[in-house]
Design a protein around this motif. Structure first.
Motif, PDB file in Angstrom:
ATOM      1  N   CYS A  84       0.836  -1.209   0.000  1.00 39.74           N
ATOM      2  CA  CYS A  84       0.000   0.000   0.000  1.00 39.74           C
ATOM      3  C   CYS A  84       0.869   1.258   0.000  1.00 39.74           C
ATOM      4  O   CYS A  84       0.561   2.248  -0.676  1.00 39.74           O
ATOM      5  CB  CYS A  84      -0.929   0.013   1.209  1.00 39.74           C
ATOM      6  N   GLY A  85       1.977   1.217   0.745  1.00 37.20           N
ATOM      7  CA  GLY A  85       2.895   2.352   0.743  1.00 37.20           C
ATOM      8  C   GLY A  85       3.513   2.577  -0.619  1.00 37.20           C
ATOM      9  O   GLY A  85       3.649   3.718  -1.084  1.00 37.20           O
ATOM     10  N   GLU A  86       3.873   1.486  -1.300  1.00 37.74           N
ATOM     11  CA  GLU A  86       4.433   1.606  -2.645  1.00 37.74           C
ATOM     12  C   GLU A  86       3.403   2.191  -3.617  1.00 37.74           C
ATOM     13  O   GLU A  86       3.732   3.060  -4.423  1.00 37.74           O
ATOM     14  CB  GLU A  86       4.894   0.238  -3.143  1.00 37.74           C
ATOM     15  N   LEU A  87       2.173   1.720  -3.528  1.00 37.25           N
ATOM     16  CA  LEU A  87       1.117   2.256  -4.391  1.00 37.25           C
ATOM     17  C   LEU A  87       0.878   3.731  -4.113  1.00 37.25           C
ATOM     18  O   LEU A  87       0.705   4.531  -5.033  1.00 37.25           O
ATOM     19  CB  LEU A  87      -0.176   1.464  -4.211  1.00 37.25           C
ATOM     20  N   PHE A  88       0.869   4.121  -2.861  1.00 38.90           N
ATOM     21  CA  PHE A  88       0.663   5.516  -2.503  1.00 38.90           C
ATOM     22  C   PHE A  88       1.801   6.375  -3.035  1.00 38.90           C
ATOM     23  O   PHE A  88       1.576   7.476  -3.561  1.00 38.90           O
ATOM     24  CB  PHE A  88       0.544   5.671  -0.987  1.00 38.90           C
ATOM     25  N   THR A  93       2.201  12.414  -6.872  1.00 31.58           N
ATOM     26  CA  THR A  93       3.002  13.063  -7.916  1.00 31.58           C
ATOM     27  C   THR A  93       3.717  14.315  -7.443  1.00 31.58           C
ATOM     28  O   THR A  93       4.740  14.679  -7.996  1.00 31.58           O
ATOM     29  CB  THR A  93       2.109  13.429  -9.111  1.00 31.58           C
ATOM     30  N   ASP A  94       3.193  14.997  -6.413  1.00 26.93           N
ATOM     31  CA  ASP A  94       3.844  16.235  -5.993  1.00 26.93           C
ATOM     32  C   ASP A  94       4.711  16.075  -4.747  1.00 26.93           C
ATOM     33  O   ASP A  94       5.365  17.025  -4.335  1.00 26.93           O
ATOM     34  CB  ASP A  94       2.798  17.342  -5.766  1.00 26.93           C
ATOM     35  N   GLY A  95       4.717  14.905  -4.105  1.00 26.18           N
ATOM     36  CA  GLY A  95       5.578  14.659  -2.957  1.00 26.18           C
ATOM     37  C   GLY A  95       5.060  15.221  -1.653  1.00 26.18           C
ATOM     38  O   GLY A  95       5.784  15.241  -0.663  1.00 26.18           O
ATOM     39  N   VAL A  98      -0.328  13.831  -0.867  1.00 26.46           N
ATOM     40  CA  VAL A  98      -1.666  13.797  -1.447  1.00 26.46           C
ATOM     41  C   VAL A  98      -1.486  13.722  -2.954  1.00 26.46           C
ATOM     42  O   VAL A  98      -0.713  14.500  -3.517  1.00 26.46           O
ATOM     43  CB  VAL A  98      -2.477  15.045  -1.065  1.00 26.46           C
ATOM     44  N   PRO A  99      -2.170  12.837  -3.625  1.00 27.42           N
ATOM     45  CA  PRO A  99      -2.035  12.782  -5.088  1.00 27.42           C
ATOM     46  C   PRO A  99      -2.408  14.124  -5.713  1.00 27.42           C
ATOM     47  O   PRO A  99      -3.347  14.781  -5.288  1.00 27.42           O
ATOM     48  CB  PRO A  99      -3.025  11.692  -5.494  1.00 27.42           C
ATOM     49  N   LYS A 100      -1.673  14.548  -6.712  1.00 30.44           N
ATOM     50  CA  LYS A 100      -1.830  15.872  -7.321  1.00 30.44           C
ATOM     51  C   LYS A 100      -3.242  16.081  -7.866  1.00 30.44           C
ATOM     52  O   LYS A 100      -3.868  17.102  -7.604  1.00 30.44           O
ATOM     53  CB  LYS A 100      -0.800  16.024  -8.444  1.00 30.44           C
ATOM     54  N   ASN A 101      -3.764  15.125  -8.624  1.00 32.57           N
ATOM     55  CA  ASN A 101      -5.064  15.337  -9.231  1.00 32.57           C
ATOM     56  C   ASN A 101      -6.168  15.416  -8.168  1.00 32.57           C
ATOM     57  O   ASN A 101      -7.127  16.135  -8.335  1.00 32.57           O
ATOM     58  CB  ASN A 101      -5.367  14.262 -10.275  1.00 32.57           C
ATOM     59  N   ARG A 102      -6.072  14.709  -7.078  1.00 34.53           N
ATOM     60  CA  ARG A 102      -7.064  14.781  -6.008  1.00 34.53           C
ATOM     61  C   ARG A 102      -6.981  16.131  -5.294  1.00 34.53           C
ATOM     62  O   ARG A 102      -7.990  16.701  -4.899  1.00 34.53           O
ATOM     63  CB  ARG A 102      -6.858  13.662  -4.981  1.00 34.53           C
TER      64      ARG A 102
END
Length: 109
Positions: A84-88, A93-95, A98-102
């Protein structure tokens, strides 16, 4: 001889063949009562002892199996956490965690 008496009683407990003692058992009822009680309670004692050993062995194996299952579950849990950590990390994308698109979608609200 005490040792030979103990061995004879042990033999009676293991294999209660009373044929050689029929003459003595008929003449001395007290001895007959003792021998019969000894054979009966000795047999029950042996059965209880064997049952206890078998039960203890099964209990120990059950505990070992439960411990192995607990270790397997813990290994699967750790593997799931790592995956799960690898998938996250892949979708972050922005580090910032939180995923950038979300994040963009939340700002629009």
């Amino acid at each position: 001889n005490i040792f030979q008496s103990m061995f004879t009683l042990f033999e009676l407990m293991v294999n209660p063949y009373l044929e050689p003692y029929h003459g003595v058992l008929g003449e001395q009822p007290t001895f007959a009562t003792f021998i019969l009680g000894f054979v009966i309670f000795g047999s029950f004692g042996m059965i209880a002892l064997l049952t206890g050993v078998i039960h203890e062995n099964m209990f120990e194996k059950n505990q070992l199996r439960a411990e192995e299952e607990r270790h397997e579950k813990e290994a699967r849990r750790l593997s799931l956490i790592r995956r799960c950590g690898e998938l996250f990390d892949e979708i972050d994308t922005d580090g910032h965690g939180v995923p950038k698109n979300r994040f963009d979608e939340l700002e629009a609200l």
